[in-house]
Enzyme design. Structure first.
Site, PDB file in Angstrom:
ATOM      1  N   SER A   1      10.440 -13.299 -23.266  1.00 31.91           N
ATOM      2  CA  SER A   1       9.860 -12.447 -22.728  1.00 31.91           C
ATOM      3  C   SER A   1      10.216 -11.057 -23.468  1.00 31.91           C
ATOM      4  O   SER A   1      10.125 -11.358 -24.999  1.00 31.91           O
ATOM      5  CB  SER A   1       9.942 -12.003 -21.314  1.00 31.91           C
ATOM      6  OG  SER A   1       8.961 -11.284 -20.767  1.00 31.91           O
TER       7      SER A   1
ATOM      8  N   HIS B   1       5.412 -14.355 -23.610  1.00 29.91           N
ATOM      9  CA  HIS B   1       4.016 -14.354 -22.850  1.00 29.91           C
ATOM     10  C   HIS B   1       3.555 -12.969 -22.494  1.00 29.91           C
ATOM     11  O   HIS B   1       4.137 -12.047 -23.087  1.00 29.91           O
ATOM     12  CB  HIS B   1       4.510 -14.889 -21.386  1.00 29.91           C
ATOM     13  CG  HIS B   1       5.533 -14.362 -20.519  1.00 29.91           C
ATOM     14  ND1 HIS B   1       6.191 -14.807 -19.579  1.00 29.91           N
ATOM     15  CD2 HIS B   1       6.234 -13.122 -20.913  1.00 29.91           C
ATOM     16  CE1 HIS B   1       6.838 -13.803 -19.047  1.00 29.91           C
ATOM     17  NE2 HIS B   1       7.062 -12.892 -19.922  1.00 29.91           N
TER      18      HIS B   1
END
Length: 200
Positions: free
Chosen positions: A101, A126
């Site tokens: 992330s 993501h």
């Protein structure tokens, strides 16, 4: 039982005596920073302050940022990212373990040619996460617009950092997208997979 922060001996420049300091202070003296937890305001403020200090001390020397992080706060991560771009020092980013992330975003934000990972590292990208609590519909709509704005900004930045198209980044970050160190290199998130400090 928690281990706590280890202490190590350190001799201050010009001193003949060693003293015990925490490991992060010792690493900082060598221009080595470590992001080894979830990204939050506290760790962001600490890393920003350390980067600014090291850059003011000698901007001709690189700063090494080791990353083993599951990600975390987007706003805190963007404070780190903006500072990485602001300082004159080269930022060598090195993934040890997991950069997921916001951790992956910061890994790829290092100086081009100096974004590295150890062989068994995992990188995951993501889209930004957003929470919805029990609030008024208009507040939820405002938050949704902001999340979409941040998502677009992060995807544009990642496309620029990796050389991938915006459309590919948007597709790949729609869900959790895991990569090995070698796959991350081929994707453009990092530049090299290393096995020894001399390679950094």
């Amino acid at each position: 039982m928690p281990i706590g922060t280890p202490s190590v001996p350190y001799r201050l420049p010009g001193s003949q005596f060693e003293r015990w300091v925490d490991i992060y202070t010792r690493l900082g003296a060598e221009r080595i920073l470590f992001l080894g937890q979830e990204v939050n305001d506290g760790i962001a403020n600490s890393l920003v302050a350390q980067m600014l200090y090291l850059d003011s001390e000698d901007s001709s020397k690189p700063i090494y940022l080791y990353i083993n992080s599951p990600g975390g706060s987007v706003t805190a991560g963007l404070a780190i990212y903006d500072t990485m771009k602001y300082v004159k020092s080269d930022l060598v980013t090195i993934c040890v373990g997991l950069a997921a992330s916001m951790g992956a975003f910061l890994l790829s934000a290092g100086t081009k040619g100096k974004r590295l990972a150890l062989p068994h590292s995992r990188i995951m990208i993501h889209q930004p996460l957003g929470g919805t609590a029990q609030r008024q519909a208009s507040d939820i709509e405002i938050e949704a617009r902001e999340i979409l704005r941040i998502k677009e900004m992060l995807n544009k930045s990642m496309a620029e950092m990796t050389g991938q198209t915006y459309e590919k980044i948007e597709k790949d970050t729609d869900r959790d997208y895991f990569l090995s160190a070698e796959e991350a290199k081929n994707y453009g998130l990092i530049d090299r997979v290393i096995t020894h400090p001399s390679e950094s």
